[in-house]
Write a protein that holds these residues in place. Structure first.
Motif, PDB file in Angstrom:
ATOM      1  N   ASN A 175      44.215  37.460  44.370  1.00 35.52           N
ATOM      2  CA  ASN A 175      44.872  36.703  43.315  1.00 35.52           C
ATOM      3  C   ASN A 175      44.189  37.029  41.986  1.00 35.52           C
ATOM      4  OD1 ASN A 175      42.509  35.113  43.147  1.00 35.52           O
ATOM      5  ND2 ASN A 175      43.322  33.600  44.573  1.00 35.52           N
ATOM      6  N   GLU A 176      44.505  36.296  40.952  1.00 35.37           N
ATOM      7  CA  GLU A 176      43.958  36.629  39.631  1.00 35.37           C
ATOM      8  C   GLU A 176      42.447  36.422  39.533  1.00 35.37           C
ATOM      9  OE1 GLU A 176      45.652  32.423  39.278  1.00 35.37           O
ATOM     10  OE2 GLU A 176      46.287  34.275  40.197  1.00 35.37           O
ATOM     11  N   TYR A 177      41.849  35.750  40.517  1.00 37.49           N
ATOM     12  CA  TYR A 177      40.399  35.534  40.520  1.00 37.49           C
ATOM     13  C   TYR A 177      39.661  36.540  41.395  1.00 37.49           C
ATOM     14  CZ  TYR A 177      42.011  31.165  38.548  1.00 37.49           C
ATOM     15  OH  TYR A 177      42.642  30.233  37.763  1.00 37.49           O
ATOM     16  N   THR A 178      40.383  37.435  42.062  1.00 39.55           N
ATOM     17  CA  THR A 178      39.793  38.419  42.971  1.00 39.55           C
ATOM     18  C   THR A 178      39.519  39.716  42.213  1.00 39.55           C
ATOM     19  OG1 THR A 178      41.159  37.503  44.754  1.00 39.55           O
ATOM     20  CG2 THR A 178      40.078  39.605  45.182  1.00 39.55           C
ATOM     21  N   SER A 179      38.269  40.174  42.268  1.00 35.29           N
ATOM     22  CA  SER A 179      37.945  41.458  41.630  1.00 35.29           C
ATOM     23  C   SER A 179      38.445  42.601  42.509  1.00 35.29           C
ATOM     24  CB  SER A 179      36.429  41.581  41.435  1.00 35.29           C
ATOM     25  OG  SER A 179      35.782  41.720  42.694  1.00 35.29           O
ATOM     26  N   GLU A 180      38.568  43.758  41.901  1.00 38.94           N
ATOM     27  CA  GLU A 180      38.998  44.945  42.651  1.00 38.94           C
ATOM     28  C   GLU A 180      37.974  45.286  43.733  1.00 38.94           C
ATOM     29  OE1 GLU A 180      39.761  49.602  41.660  1.00 38.94           O
ATOM     30  OE2 GLU A 180      40.504  48.149  40.196  1.00 38.94           O
ATOM     31  N   MET A 240      52.458  37.717  47.430  1.00 35.08           N
ATOM     32  CA  MET A 240      51.820  37.319  48.659  1.00 35.08           C
ATOM     33  C   MET A 240      50.343  37.717  48.610  1.00 35.08           C
ATOM     34  SD  MET A 240      52.830  38.514  52.484  1.00 35.08           S
ATOM     35  CE  MET A 240      51.570  39.549  53.141  1.00 35.08           C
ATOM     36  N   ASN A 241      49.472  36.777  48.870  1.00 37.04           N
ATOM     37  CA  ASN A 241      48.037  37.044  48.894  1.00 37.04           C
ATOM     38  C   ASN A 241      47.560  37.115  50.330  1.00 37.04           C
ATOM     39  OD1 ASN A 241      48.153  36.780  46.135  1.00 37.04           O
ATOM     40  ND2 ASN A 241      47.374  34.716  46.116  1.00 37.04           N
ATOM     41  N   GLY A 242      46.485  37.865  50.559  1.00 38.66           N
ATOM     42  CA  GLY A 242      45.888  37.945  51.885  1.00 38.66           C
ATOM     43  C   GLY A 242      46.088  39.307  52.519  1.00 38.66           C
ATOM     44  N   TYR A 243      45.981  39.311  53.860  1.00 39.05           N
ATOM     45  CA  TYR A 243      46.034  40.548  54.629  1.00 39.05           C
ATOM     46  C   TYR A 243      47.439  40.846  55.130  1.00 39.05           C
ATOM     47  CZ  TYR A 243      40.982  39.799  55.089  1.00 39.05           C
ATOM     48  OH  TYR A 243      39.650  39.604  54.836  1.00 39.05           O
ATOM     49  N   ASP A 244      47.667  42.128  55.326  1.00 36.76           N
ATOM     50  CA  ASP A 244      48.889  42.575  55.982  1.00 36.76           C
ATOM     51  C   ASP A 244      48.538  43.883  56.683  1.00 36.76           C
ATOM     52  OD1 ASP A 244      51.601  42.492  56.693  1.00 36.76           O
ATOM     53  OD2 ASP A 244      52.165  43.776  55.016  1.00 36.76           O
ATOM     54  N   GLU A 255      47.134  36.809  30.150  1.00 35.89           N
ATOM     55  CA  GLU A 255      47.400  37.870  31.114  1.00 35.89           C
ATOM     56  C   GLU A 255      46.475  37.702  32.309  1.00 35.89           C
ATOM     57  OE1 GLU A 255      46.652  41.550  29.117  1.00 35.89           O
ATOM     58  OE2 GLU A 255      48.473  41.430  27.919  1.00 35.89           O
ATOM     59  N   SER A 256      46.968  38.056  33.474  1.00 38.39           N
ATOM     60  CA  SER A 256      46.118  38.095  34.657  1.00 38.39           C
ATOM     61  C   SER A 256      46.504  39.323  35.480  1.00 38.39           C
ATOM     62  CB  SER A 256      46.251  36.816  35.487  1.00 38.39           C
ATOM     63  OG  SER A 256      47.553  36.694  36.010  1.00 38.39           O
ATOM     64  N   TYR A 257      45.553  39.780  36.276  1.00 37.95           N
ATOM     65  CA  TYR A 257      45.761  40.962  37.107  1.00 37.95           C
ATOM     66  C   TYR A 257      45.468  40.615  38.560  1.00 37.95           C
ATOM     67  CZ  TYR A 257      45.822  43.442  32.708  1.00 37.95           C
ATOM     68  OH  TYR A 257      46.139  43.874  31.441  1.00 37.95           O
ATOM     69  N   THR A 258      46.332  41.079  39.453  1.00 40.43           N
ATOM     70  CA  THR A 258      46.185  40.848  40.883  1.00 40.43           C
ATOM     71  C   THR A 258      45.945  42.193  41.565  1.00 40.43           C
ATOM     72  OG1 THR A 258      47.715  38.990  40.747  1.00 40.43           O
ATOM     73  CG2 THR A 258      47.334  39.922  42.919  1.00 40.43           C
ATOM     74  N   PRO A 259      44.763  42.380  42.211  1.00 38.73           N
ATOM     75  CA  PRO A 259      44.497  43.660  42.875  1.00 38.73           C
ATOM     76  C   PRO A 259      45.090  43.715  44.273  1.00 38.73           C
ATOM     77  CG  PRO A 259      42.580  42.260  43.074  1.00 38.73           C
ATOM     78  CD  PRO A 259      43.593  41.493  42.254  1.00 38.73           C
ATOM     79  N   VAL A 261      45.070  51.859  45.307  1.00 33.76           N
ATOM     80  CA  VAL A 261      44.694  50.656  44.574  1.00 33.76           C
ATOM     81  C   VAL A 261      45.802  50.372  43.583  1.00 33.76           C
ATOM     82  CG1 VAL A 261      43.016  49.618  43.005  1.00 33.76           C
ATOM     83  CG2 VAL A 261      42.243  51.244  44.744  1.00 33.76           C
ATOM     84  N   ASN A 262      46.279  49.145  43.598  1.00 30.71           N
ATOM     85  CA  ASN A 262      47.296  48.722  42.633  1.00 30.71           C
ATOM     86  C   ASN A 262      46.847  47.439  41.966  1.00 30.71           C
ATOM     87  OD1 ASN A 262      49.415  50.713  43.193  1.00 30.71           O
ATOM     88  ND2 ASN A 262      49.501  49.735  45.188  1.00 30.71           N
ATOM     89  N   LYS A 263      47.197  47.306  40.710  1.00 31.56           N
ATOM     90  CA  LYS A 263      46.955  46.064  39.976  1.00 31.56           C
ATOM     91  C   LYS A 263      48.293  45.615  39.400  1.00 31.56           C
ATOM     92  CE  LYS A 263      42.211  46.505  38.368  1.00 31.56           C
ATOM     93  NZ  LYS A 263      41.365  46.548  37.172  1.00 31.56           N
ATOM     94  N   THR A 264      48.644  44.385  39.688  1.00 35.24           N
ATOM     95  CA  THR A 264      49.874  43.824  39.159  1.00 35.24           C
ATOM     96  C   THR A 264      49.519  42.913  37.989  1.00 35.24           C
ATOM     97  OG1 THR A 264      50.875  43.892  41.350  1.00 35.24           O
ATOM     98  CG2 THR A 264      51.933  42.480  39.719  1.00 35.24           C
ATOM     99  N   LYS A 265      50.137  43.173  36.855  1.00 37.86           N
ATOM    100  CA  LYS A 265      49.867  42.379  35.655  1.00 37.86           C
ATOM    101  C   LYS A 265      50.898  41.264  35.551  1.00 37.86           C
ATOM    102  CE  LYS A 265      49.863  42.821  30.621  1.00 37.86           C
ATOM    103  NZ  LYS A 265      50.007  43.761  29.514  1.00 37.86           N
ATOM    104  N   SER A 266      50.416  40.068  35.298  1.00 38.57           N
ATOM    105  CA  SER A 266      51.295  38.922  35.069  1.00 38.57           C
ATOM    106  C   SER A 266      50.946  38.306  33.726  1.00 38.57           C
ATOM    107  CB  SER A 266      51.102  37.860  36.158  1.00 38.57           C
ATOM    108  OG  SER A 266      51.409  38.374  37.415  1.00 38.57           O
TER     109      SER A 266
END
Length: 135
Positions: free
Chosen positions: A21-26, A1-5, A101-105, A56-61
């Motif tokens: 998403n994968e295009y968003t920097s930390e 899920m992307n966005g705010y919570d 590989e991509s990373y989601t912050p 801060v978490n980064k999810t690797k796909s």
């Protein structure tokens, strides 16, 4: 899920999270979480907030690009006194199959909101004014 919570912890305390998403920097994810914290502070009738905890978490796909094949064929005919010769040529190009590989912050803040300025509190209006300049 992307966005705010966000999740209310107490009348003046929230957990705010932004997942990119994968295009968003930390750094951008951090700024969006900060912005949402300021928006939420103002929406709840407060002026100031403090970040009491952050993570801060980064999810690797990983994914594999699709494999594609393209074949181009040509036939050339040559005429000689002794007869006719046909030459067929085919070239097949294969591409894809790379592993990427991509990373989601994801940034999470626990915030406490205040009506008055307290030590190390952030002014929600000042935070929001930074984003108004970026438009």
């Amino acid at each position: 899920m992307n966005g705010y919570d966000e999740f209310k912890l107490a009348p003046n305390k929230y957990r705010v999270q932004f997942t990119g998403n994968e295009y968003t920097s930390e750094d951008r994810a951090y700024k969006y979480a900060l912005r949402r914290s300021a928006e939420l502070t103002r929406a709840q009738g407060f002026q100031y907030f403090k970040i009491t905890n952050s993570s801060v978490n980064k999810t690797k796909s990983t994914y594999t690009t699709p494999v594609t094949k393209h074949t181009a064929s040509s036939t050339d005919t040559y005429r000689y006194e002794s007869g006719q010769i046909k030459e067929n040529e085919s070239i097949t190009t294969v591409s894809g199959g790379e592993v990427r590989e991509s990373y989601t912050p994801s940034i999470s803040f626990n915030i406490s909101m205040y009506h008055r300025d307290v030590d190390d509190a952030l002014n929600a209006d000042v935070i929001l004014s930074n984003f108004d300049k970026q438009r």
